[in-house]
Write a protein that holds these residues in place. Structure first.
Motif, short mmCIF file in Angstrom:
data_model
loop_
_atom_site.label_atom_id
_atom_site.label_comp_id
_atom_site.label_asym_id
_atom_site.label_seq_id
_atom_site.Cartn_x
_atom_site.Cartn_y
_atom_site.Cartn_z
N GLY A 24 7.57 -21.56 -95.72
CA GLY A 24 8.57 -22.62 -95.70
C GLY A 24 9.26 -22.73 -94.34
O GLY A 24 9.49 -21.72 -93.67
N LEU A 25 9.57 -23.97 -93.94
CA LEU A 25 10.37 -24.21 -92.73
C LEU A 25 11.80 -24.49 -93.17
O LEU A 25 12.02 -25.32 -94.05
CB LEU A 25 9.83 -25.43 -91.97
CG LEU A 25 10.65 -25.84 -90.73
CD1 LEU A 25 10.37 -24.92 -89.56
CD2 LEU A 25 10.34 -27.29 -90.33
N ASN A 26 12.75 -23.80 -92.56
CA ASN A 26 14.16 -23.98 -92.91
C ASN A 26 15.01 -24.02 -91.66
O ASN A 26 14.65 -23.43 -90.64
CB ASN A 26 14.63 -22.82 -93.81
CG ASN A 26 13.98 -22.87 -95.16
OD1 ASN A 26 14.32 -23.71 -96.00
ND2 ASN A 26 12.99 -22.01 -95.37
N TYR A 27 16.16 -24.69 -91.81
CA TYR A 27 17.01 -24.81 -90.63
C TYR A 27 17.47 -23.45 -90.12
O TYR A 27 17.67 -23.26 -88.92
CB TYR A 27 18.21 -25.74 -90.89
CG TYR A 27 18.46 -26.60 -89.69
CD1 TYR A 27 17.89 -27.86 -89.56
CD2 TYR A 27 19.20 -26.10 -88.62
CE1 TYR A 27 18.06 -28.61 -88.41
CE2 TYR A 27 19.37 -26.84 -87.47
CZ TYR A 27 18.80 -28.08 -87.37
OH TYR A 27 18.96 -28.81 -86.22
N ILE A 28 17.57 -22.49 -91.01
CA ILE A 28 18.00 -21.16 -90.59
C ILE A 28 17.02 -20.56 -89.58
O ILE A 28 17.41 -19.75 -88.72
CB ILE A 28 18.21 -20.23 -91.81
CG1 ILE A 28 18.98 -18.96 -91.41
CG2 ILE A 28 16.90 -19.88 -92.48
CD1 ILE A 28 19.45 -18.12 -92.58
N ASP A 29 15.76 -20.98 -89.63
CA ASP A 29 14.77 -20.48 -88.67
C ASP A 29 15.16 -20.90 -87.24
O ASP A 29 14.91 -20.17 -86.27
CB ASP A 29 13.37 -21.01 -89.00
CG ASP A 29 12.95 -20.71 -90.43
OD1 ASP A 29 13.53 -19.80 -91.05
OD2 ASP A 29 12.02 -21.39 -90.92
N GLY A 38 26.28 -24.90 -93.79
CA GLY A 38 25.31 -24.93 -92.70
C GLY A 38 25.91 -25.49 -91.43
O GLY A 38 27.05 -25.98 -91.42
N ASN A 39 25.14 -25.38 -90.34
CA ASN A 39 25.64 -25.77 -89.01
C ASN A 39 24.60 -26.57 -88.22
O ASN A 39 24.35 -26.27 -87.07
CB ASN A 39 26.00 -24.56 -88.15
CG ASN A 39 26.14 -23.27 -88.92
OD1 ASN A 39 27.23 -22.94 -89.36
ND2 ASN A 39 25.06 -22.54 -89.11
N ASP A 74 28.69 -29.65 -97.25
CA ASP A 74 28.56 -30.00 -95.83
C ASP A 74 27.67 -28.97 -95.13
O ASP A 74 28.06 -27.82 -94.92
CB ASP A 74 29.95 -30.03 -95.18
CG ASP A 74 29.90 -30.56 -93.75
OD1 ASP A 74 28.84 -30.46 -93.10
OD2 ASP A 74 30.93 -31.06 -93.28
N SER A 75 26.47 -29.41 -94.74
CA SER A 75 25.55 -28.52 -94.02
C SER A 75 25.46 -28.90 -92.55
O SER A 75 24.70 -28.29 -91.81
CB SER A 75 24.15 -28.63 -94.63
OG SER A 75 23.67 -29.96 -94.49
N VAL A 76 26.25 -29.89 -92.14
CA VAL A 76 26.14 -30.38 -90.76
C VAL A 76 27.07 -29.57 -89.84
O VAL A 76 26.75 -29.30 -88.70
CB VAL A 76 26.42 -31.90 -90.70
CG1 VAL A 76 26.49 -32.40 -89.27
CG2 VAL A 76 25.32 -32.65 -91.48
N GLY A 77 28.22 -29.15 -90.36
CA GLY A 77 29.07 -28.25 -89.58
C GLY A 77 30.04 -28.96 -88.66
O GLY A 77 30.81 -29.82 -89.08
N LEU A 89 21.81 -18.16 -82.53
CA LEU A 89 23.07 -18.38 -83.27
C LEU A 89 23.19 -17.29 -84.35
O LEU A 89 24.27 -16.75 -84.57
CB LEU A 89 23.09 -19.78 -83.91
CG LEU A 89 24.32 -20.13 -84.74
CD1 LEU A 89 25.59 -20.19 -83.88
CD2 LEU A 89 24.14 -21.47 -85.48
N TYR A 90 22.08 -16.99 -85.02
CA TYR A 90 22.00 -15.82 -85.90
C TYR A 90 21.09 -14.81 -85.19
O TYR A 90 20.11 -15.20 -84.56
CB TYR A 90 21.39 -16.17 -87.26
CG TYR A 90 22.17 -17.15 -88.12
CD1 TYR A 90 23.44 -17.62 -87.75
CD2 TYR A 90 21.65 -17.61 -89.32
CE1 TYR A 90 24.14 -18.51 -88.55
CE2 TYR A 90 22.34 -18.51 -90.13
CZ TYR A 90 23.59 -18.96 -89.74
OH TYR A 90 24.27 -19.85 -90.53
#
Ligand code: NDP
Length: 324
Positions: free
Chosen positions: A39-44, A238-239, A214-217, A51-52
């Protein structure tokens, strides 16, 4: 040997390298999984940019995959060789043809769910589950505000909330995304740039909403607070536009005794019982057809950098899967 997308330094998509790596041996409590889909996720993106932080570099990116158990280490009883499994969450390392992972992070896949669907939905779908069933229990008749409504988590949230009888106000950035969000259950869609709070006020006849997802941050934080009714809940999960900068706590009081949470999937699936219950709830809504998982982009795993470019450029909708 197996293959993996690794980073040796943080940075743009160009730091991602498709490399030969030794196939790991499963240790005690671990399973070796041969991925059929990742899976592709924004956390990647956050782990790639720094950032992480990964525990060490080089690091193999990725938090989600589906495939077949090839071997298990000592003491593993939850899964066995040949099982179809999927997972979401740490430790990172999913962008690989094969990986080891603690066996207690794996769930067995129902026959009806394909590897591709599983890799598309485990992280985004379990996130949607905890957000609308546990962070705030969405009730029939409620009107809720969902940012990035045509994205991976967004399309699942829209459908699931509608299935629960709620009314969704979605926020997206293009007319095409608005159409997609509407087709997946969003009753009202705001196309950014919009005066979100003013539009929410108009749509709710002044009542405002009890909860904002809100996942845009950074870009939407204040507009989200302004869209809440007194004692409403701001869920900043999310950010995508950047991290929310520090702010005066008194703002929550001034805007109506608001509640604020910054949740993570990890803490909502921290133990085996929670993980299994969250996955079972997701499998049920997907199995019944109430929530359809939209795999709108597929990339070869070797070209994961191109997938990151598309995700960050806001060119993707729904979920994206990487195929080893
Ligand atoms: P999405 O498919 O939603 O992609 C991100 C979307 O964010 C974009 O398509 C875009 O939609 C919107 N966006 C708004 N501003 C920007 C910006 N400046 N740059 C890029 N995108 C922007 O991704 P996911 O479904 O994978 O994840 C959604 C969010 O949820 C992410 O922020 C992620 O970190 C978070 N998340 C949090 C979890 C948790 O437990 N806390 C777990 C899973 C995901 P548009 O063009 O319509 O504005």
């Amino acid at each position: 040997m197996s293959k993996a997308i690794r980073i040796h330094a943080h940075g743009g998509p160009e730091v991602m390298r498709w490399e030969d790596v030794p196939t790991p041996e499963p240790g005690p409590g671990e399973a070796l999984v041969r991925h059929a889909a990742v899976g592709l996720n924004y956390i990647d993106v956050y782990f790639r940019t720094g950032l992480y932080k990964a525990a060490h570099l080089p690091a193999t990116l990725g938090m989600e995959g589906a495939g077949v158990v090839e071997a298990t280490g000592p003491g593993v009883s939850l899964v066995a060789e040949g099982d179809r499994v999927a997972y979401a969450g740490g430790p990172i390392g999913a962008y690989a043809t094969k990986r080891v992972i603690p066996a207690d992070r794996l769930v067995k896949l129902p026959e009806a769910i394909s590897f591709e669907t599983a890799a598309a939905m485990m992280l985004q779908g379990m996130t949607a589950q905890y957000l609308i069933r546990r962070t705030h229990r969405v009730e029939a008749g409620e009107t809720i505000l969902v940012h990035a409504a045509a994205g991976g988590v967004g399309l699942i949230l829209c459908q699931w909330a509608k299935h629960l009888g709620a009314h969704v106000i979605g926020v997206v950035s293009t007319a095409a995304k608005a159409e997609l969000a509407r087709a997946h259950g969003a009753e009202h869609v705001l196309v950014a740039p919009a005066d979100i709070a003013a539009d929410v006020k108009r749509i709710t006849a002044g009542a405002m909403v009890p909860v904002v997802y809100d996942s845009v941050g950074k870009d939407t934080f204040m507009a989200s607070l302004d869209s809440l009714r007194p004692r409403g809940l701001m869920v900043s999960y999310g950010n995508a536009s950047g991290a929310v900068p520090p702010f005066e706590l008194g703002i929550l009081s001034a805007k109506g005794s608001l509640f604020l949470t910054r949740p993570s999937l990890a803490s909502y699936t921290a133990n085996r019982a929670e993980l299994e219950a969250t996955a079972a709830d997701l499998f049920a809504v997907v199995g019944s057809g109430a929530v359809r998982i939209r795999v709108n982009q597929t990339f070869p795993l070797a070209e994961a950098a191109a997938a990151h470019v598309a995700l960050e450029a806001r060119q993707t909708t729904g979920s994206t899967v990487l195929i080893p």
